[in-house]
Design a protein around this motif. Structure first.
Motif, short mmCIF file in Angstrom:
data_model
loop_
_atom_site.label_atom_id
_atom_site.label_comp_id
_atom_site.label_asym_id
_atom_site.label_seq_id
_atom_site.Cartn_x
_atom_site.Cartn_y
_atom_site.Cartn_z
N ILE A 51 1.10 -1.06 -0.08
CA ILE A 51 -0.02 0.33 0.14
C ILE A 51 0.47 0.97 -0.43
CG2 ILE A 51 0.18 0.02 2.60
CD1 ILE A 51 -3.22 0.90 1.52
N ASN A 52 1.00 2.42 -0.78
CA ASN A 52 1.46 3.71 -1.08
C ASN A 52 0.96 4.43 1.06
OD1 ASN A 52 1.11 6.53 -1.24
ND2 ASN A 52 2.33 5.68 -3.07
N GLY A 55 -0.54 7.63 -0.12
CA GLY A 55 -2.01 7.78 -1.26
C GLY A 55 -3.06 7.21 -1.05
N GLY A 56 -2.24 5.47 -0.30
CA GLY A 56 -3.68 4.50 0.07
C GLY A 56 -3.50 3.61 -1.25
N GLY A 57 -3.35 3.75 -2.32
CA GLY A 57 -3.74 2.25 -3.90
C GLY A 57 -2.78 1.50 -2.66
N SER A 58 -3.49 0.27 -3.39
CA SER A 58 -3.03 -1.11 -3.20
C SER A 58 -2.75 -1.54 -4.56
CB SER A 58 -3.58 -1.55 -1.63
OG SER A 58 -4.96 -1.71 -2.00
N ALA A 59 -1.74 -2.52 -4.07
CA ALA A 59 -0.96 -4.11 -4.82
C ALA A 59 -1.78 -5.30 -4.08
CB ALA A 59 -1.00 -3.48 -6.15
N SER A 71 -5.19 -2.12 4.74
CA SER A 71 -5.94 -0.89 4.89
C SER A 71 -4.54 0.41 5.99
CB SER A 71 -6.38 -0.77 5.59
OG SER A 71 -6.73 -1.94 7.16
#
Length: 119
Positions: A51-52, A55-59, A71
């Motif tokens: 997770i970033n 920024g919260g983007g995840s993979a 999270s």
């Protein structure tokens, strides 16, 4: 320096859920990504998800996509791994890792927490 401490591992049955947490401290402003890896006996460490930090983007790895969710709680400086529909193949030591901005590899690692899923 960044310090990472995992918690929440344990023994569960197949189909159960478990939530891991990673508490981060130190130079948190230098972190760009937080990730979870796992390593089962006799295997290489494998990527679970990331997770970033800002920024919260995840993979996610294909093996956990749709079952695991990462999270972050910046106020508590923690990253969580919610694991649902657990399978015996998910049994491993789970590690939290942090990557600094501009770094090519994960610089910091926690000590790991054991997750065992019985069939």
């Amino acid at each position: 320096q960044v310090q990472l401490v995992e918690s929440g591992g344990g023994l569960v049955q197949a189909g159960d859920s478990l939530r891991l947490s990673c508490a981060a401290s130190g130079r948190l402003f230098s972190i760009s990504l937080m990730a979870w890896f796992r390593q089962a006996p006799g295997t290489d460490r494998e990527f679970v998800g990331a997770i970033n930090w800002s920024g919260g983007g995840s993979a996610y790895a294909d093996s956990v996509k749709g079952r695991f969710t990462i999270s972050r709680d910046n106020a508590k400086s923690t990253v969580n791994l919610q694991m649902n529909s657990l399978k015996p193949d998910d049994t491993a030591v789970y590690y939290c890792a942090a990557k600094q901005m501009g770094a090519g590899v994960y610089d910091y690692w926690g000590q790991g927490t054991q997750v065992t899923v019985s069939s």
